[in-house]
Design an enzyme around this catalytic site. Structure first.
Site, PDB file in Angstrom:
ATOM      1  N   ASP A  58       0.829  -1.198   0.000  1.00  0.00           N
ATOM      2  CA  ASP A  58       0.000   0.000   0.000  1.00  0.00           C
ATOM      3  C   ASP A  58       0.877   1.269   0.000  1.00  0.00           C
ATOM      4  O   ASP A  58       2.079   1.224   0.302  1.00  0.00           O
ATOM      5  CB  ASP A  58      -0.881  -0.036   1.263  1.00  0.00           C
ATOM      6  CG  ASP A  58      -2.178   0.742   1.114  1.00  0.00           C
ATOM      7  OD1 ASP A  58      -2.305   1.513   0.158  1.00  0.00           O
ATOM      8  OD2 ASP A  58      -3.051   0.570   1.987  1.00  0.00           O
TER       9      ASP A  58
ATOM     10  N   ASP B 110     -10.530   1.925  -3.646  1.00  0.00           N
ATOM     11  CA  ASP B 110     -11.129   1.628  -2.345  1.00  0.00           C
ATOM     12  C   ASP B 110     -12.642   1.547  -2.480  1.00  0.00           C
ATOM     13  O   ASP B 110     -13.318   0.983  -1.628  1.00  0.00           O
ATOM     14  CB  ASP B 110     -10.790   2.732  -1.330  1.00  0.00           C
ATOM     15  CG  ASP B 110      -9.443   2.495  -0.682  1.00  0.00           C
ATOM     16  OD1 ASP B 110      -8.892   1.389  -0.838  1.00  0.00           O
ATOM     17  OD2 ASP B 110      -8.932   3.423  -0.023  1.00  0.00           O
TER      18      ASP B 110
HETATM   19  C1  DGJ Z   1      -5.807   1.917   1.923  1.00  0.00           C
HETATM   20  C2  DGJ Z   1      -6.157   0.713   1.090  1.00  0.00           C
HETATM   21  O1  DGJ Z   1      -6.605   1.105  -0.167  1.00  0.00           O
HETATM   22  C3  DGJ Z   1      -7.179  -0.120   1.835  1.00  0.00           C
HETATM   23  O2  DGJ Z   1      -7.578  -1.200   1.059  1.00  0.00           O
HETATM   24  C4  DGJ Z   1      -6.598  -0.578   3.148  1.00  0.00           C
HETATM   25  O3  DGJ Z   1      -5.545  -1.466   2.911  1.00  0.00           O
HETATM   26  C5  DGJ Z   1      -6.126   0.621   3.960  1.00  0.00           C
HETATM   27  N1  DGJ Z   1      -5.276   1.487   3.183  1.00  0.00           N
HETATM   28  C6  DGJ Z   1      -5.400   0.184   5.188  1.00  0.00           C
HETATM   29  O4  DGJ Z   1      -4.855   1.225   5.885  1.00  0.00           O
END
Ligand code: DGJ
Length: 737
Positions: A473, A543
């Site tokens: 991430d 997301d």
């Molecule tokens: C952002 C990501 O896009 C999410 O899927 C998740 O992993 C969160 N970060 C976790 O902090």
């Protein structure tokens, strides 16, 4: 069949394969001019591609040839051309005038590996042309690199600069490509958006002057993806000329068009020059990232299909082409609030539903109980993971699930042990304010010590567990771009060195754990690009897992990236990003067109939902090869209508899977007609779906399509799925009897 020829008399290069010709020539004054990029053509000695005639009131040197109206291939600054140059070199005397002209060329029977940046991969039949341009006064060489692969209509370009002189040259700009196209390419499609609405399709008409998309966030960004599609006024989804430009780079980028007074469309792509300045010492060289030009005369779909094939064959590591794990991720199920017991419960339930892999998301390390603490402290939090990760992974394996883990290597919280120990390891200026994003700072990946430390921190964890997957991430953009590890002379190198540090860590992790699949992620799809795809075969697309929003996001993403790269999950309703509720069937039918998974708590599901998920998981596994290997055709556009539809067809045209979605229902609707694309008109197919089952010819399906009744005619409800968010999938198989 690939061929690169040089016509000595005309000084003309011709790169060709079964589908495309790319032709450029050396003008009498030594500059290069683009002659043609399009469908493969034969060239004899008589063609005159570039009109070299001078025009009134232009400037020129002794040869009387002005560069102002030439479709130049990689233009210098400070001469008789008044458009944007492809590079900008600042010399020790303060001048920026350069004069790079043709010196020599070589043809290679292989793809040359590039230093530092991810490369399109070597393959049988590939050919590379390196054209050397020299500025004698500077004693410096520009090597323009062109690669052509068999069977695909793409040309890969990049540039290397070699400073063989004694003076230091400041590279203020070094683009990956510049090309002069004809003015027929008057439309421009970009994929732009923001967090939770990435890669929406934006179309613009080009006109005199400049049009561009850029990123200056330190990543390729959700604002503007490093991809542009150029079409003619009349190009449709399936007919007409198209050229796409994709940059294989994850940092600050620019793609631009500049149309001059006689209609030449100068297209450029590369590292964004804003904030960039690279000090090139005598004896040193610098390699740009690669850019990919793809041509198709079969419309926007034709271009996407060619580009998708290119990405699957020559960018993504082919070892991931066959299959992907069906995964469940705990993020939206628990956020930071979990312990081993909860995780094993989720994994146990998920295993009984047919999932392959459990992904432990954020919150397993340091004091990470909220997003303001713990990033950088890559030590397992034993208050949550009682007995450590090894024990947890063993328990998860015992219930029949593989294990994957979330990391965010490039970041640190102010509240962390790492920041206390190394406050000088963050991006920013020690005497200026430092902006936060999601309560975190960016680690200075331009500093090799930082990358080494992070690599060691992860290997000491990964070495001891049975790891199958990493979710990598990256949750904020860069601000205050400054590195205390660079000298005042080298600060302009920061952004690029940062991304080279990221690639270095990717390279080292993928080399050490070749069987661990990495999924890219950056607050969803904030870094969805070909540089990341070189290391990660799939990227968390957004997301936003709301079914309706995902239709648009996946539709837009499909212009530039194949389904096999789009990680798409089903989450609970009301959706956590937009608050909308859509049926489970709809969410699943949308997520099917990507690499499928879930992120919800399976413990709270009803028996009905559980049996739905079990059967969907089984069906997805049977369909997965069509998603990973198929050619994807967009059919109905959700940005323009209340419906969406698409189809993925295996290249042998024997099997396909189509999706049709009613986004918002209209009253008193007539019969629904779904038309298919990409099938063979001469084959006979069986179609299975919840609405129609039958046998049809390909020609029938692609022209008439299939008809079925709407769900509700105002009086009678025909089937369960009624109102907004209806979805229908069609399994299409060749009938052989
Ligand atoms: C952002 C990501 O896009 C999410 O899927 C998740 O992993 C969160 N970060 C976790 O902090």
């Amino acid at each position: 069949m690939t061929k690169i020829t040089f016509n000595k008399k005309k000084k003309m290069f011709h790169l060709q394969n079964e589908y495309i010709s790319y032709i450029f020539e050396v003008l009498p004054n030594g500059y290069l001019a683009q002659s043609y990029f399009g469908e493969v053509i034969d060239v004899s000695n008589d063609e005159n591609f570039v009109i070299q005639q001078n025009r009134p009131m232009t400037t020129y040197v002794e040869d009387k040839l002005s560069l102002q109206n030439q479709p130049l291939e990689y233009p210098n600054f400070g001469t008789t051309d008044y458009r944007r140059s492809a590079f900008d070199f600042e010399l020790e005397d303060g001048s920026r005038i350069t004069d790079f002209v043709y010196k020599k060329h070589i043809v290679l029977d292989q793809k040359e590996a590039l230093q530092g940046v991810p490369n399109t991969r070597e393959s049988e039949g590939v050919k590379q042309l390196n054209v050397y341009l020299e500025d004698e006064l500077l004693n410096t060489i520009l090597i323009l690199k062109y690669t052509i692969y068999p069977g695909l209509s793409s040309i890969v370009r990049s540039v290397e600069v070699q400073n063989n002189g004694n003076q230091v040259i400041k590279l203020n700009k070094l683009l990956s490509l510049s090309i002069g196209l004809t003015d027929q390419y008057s439309k421009w499609i970009q994929l732009s958006g923001d967090w939770a609405r990435e890669r929406h399709v934006i179309e613009r008409s080009l006109s005199y002057g400049t049009t561009s998309i850029e990123s200056i966030t330190g990543s390729s960004s959700a604002y503007h993806n490093p991809y542009v599609l150029l079409t003619t006024e009349h190009t449709t989804e399936d007919y007409g000329d198209t050229v796409s430009v994709s940059l294989m780079y994850s940092g600050n980028h620019v793609i631009s068009s500049e149309i001059n007074a006689i209609g030449i469309n100068r297209i450029q792509a590369g590292i964004n020059p804003t904030g960039f300045s690279w000090k090139l010492e005598g004896g040193a060289s610098f390699q740009s990232p690669e850019a990919i030009l793809t041509y198709s005369n079969k419309g926007k779909n034709g271009n996407s299909i060619q580009l998708h094939r290119f990405i699957k064959n020559h960018i993504v590591n082919p070892k991931w082409n066959e299959t992907r794990p069906l995964l469940i991720n705990n993020w939206e199920a628990t956020y930071f609030d979990f312990d081993s017991k909860v995780l094993v419960e989720i994994a146990t339930e998920a295993s009984s539903l047919g999932f392959d892999l459990f992904v432990l998301d954020d919150g397993w390390f340091g004091k990470r109980n909220s997003d303001s603490v713990g990033l950088g402290d890559w030590v397992v939090n034993e208050e949550k993971i009682q007995g450590g990760l090894e024990k947890l992974v063993k328990s998860i394996n015992e219930v029949g699930m593989d294990f994957g883990i979330w990391i965010e290597p490039e970041m640190v919280n102010l509240e962390s042990e790492l920041y206390k120990l190394h406050p000088d390891w963050v991006v920013g200026h020690p005497r200026r304010r430092m902006s936060l994003g999601r309560n975190q700072l960016v680690l200075d990946f331009s500093n090799a010590d930082v990358v080494d430390y992070i690599f060691d921190a992860f290997t000491s964890i990964f070495d001891s567990i049975n790891l199958k997957y990493i979710k990598w991430d990256m949750n904020r953009s860069i601000t205050e771009p400054f590195s205390v590890s660079l000298t005042s002379q080298n600060q302009g190198e920061f952004y690029h060195r940062y991304i080279l540090g990221v690639y270095d860590l990717y390279e080292r992790i993928t080399t050490r754990y070749p069987d661990v699949m990495i999924e890219g992620c950056a607050s969803g799809g904030n870094r969805f690009d070909l540089g990341i795809l070189y290391y990660s075969p799939q990227i968390w697309t957004s997301d936003n897992t709301d079914g309706l929003e995902r239709v648009k996001i996946q539709y837009g993403t499909s212009f530039a990236y194949p389904l096999s790269t789009m990680s798409s999950h089903i989450s609970a309703v009301p959706n956590h990003q937009i608050g909308r509720s859509t049926p489970l069937r709809f969410r699943s039918d949308v997520a099917t067109f990507g690499t499928y998974g879930y992120e919800l708590d399976p413990r709270g599901l009803s028996e009905k939902e559980k049996s739905f998920i079990i059967s969907e998981n089984e069906v997805y596994k049977k369909r997965q090869h069509i998603i990973l290997k198929g050619d994807f055709y967009r059919v109905a556009n959700p940005f323009e209508t209340d419906e969406a539809s698409w189809i993925s067809v295996l290249p042998d045209k024997c099997s396909a899977l189509a999706g049709f979605y009613i986004l918002t229902e209209k009253p008193n609707r007539g019969p629904i007609r779904v038309v298919f694309k990409g099938l063979s008109k001469d084959k006979t197919y069986t179609v299975s779906s919840t609405v129609v089952n039958g046998t049809y010819s390909g020609a029938y399906l692609m022209n008439l399509g299939i008809l079925f009744e709407p769900s509700f005619n105002g009086q009678v409800i025909v089937r369960d799925s009624v109102g907004d968010f209806q979805s229908y999938l069609f399994d299409i198989k060749e009938r052989r009897d």
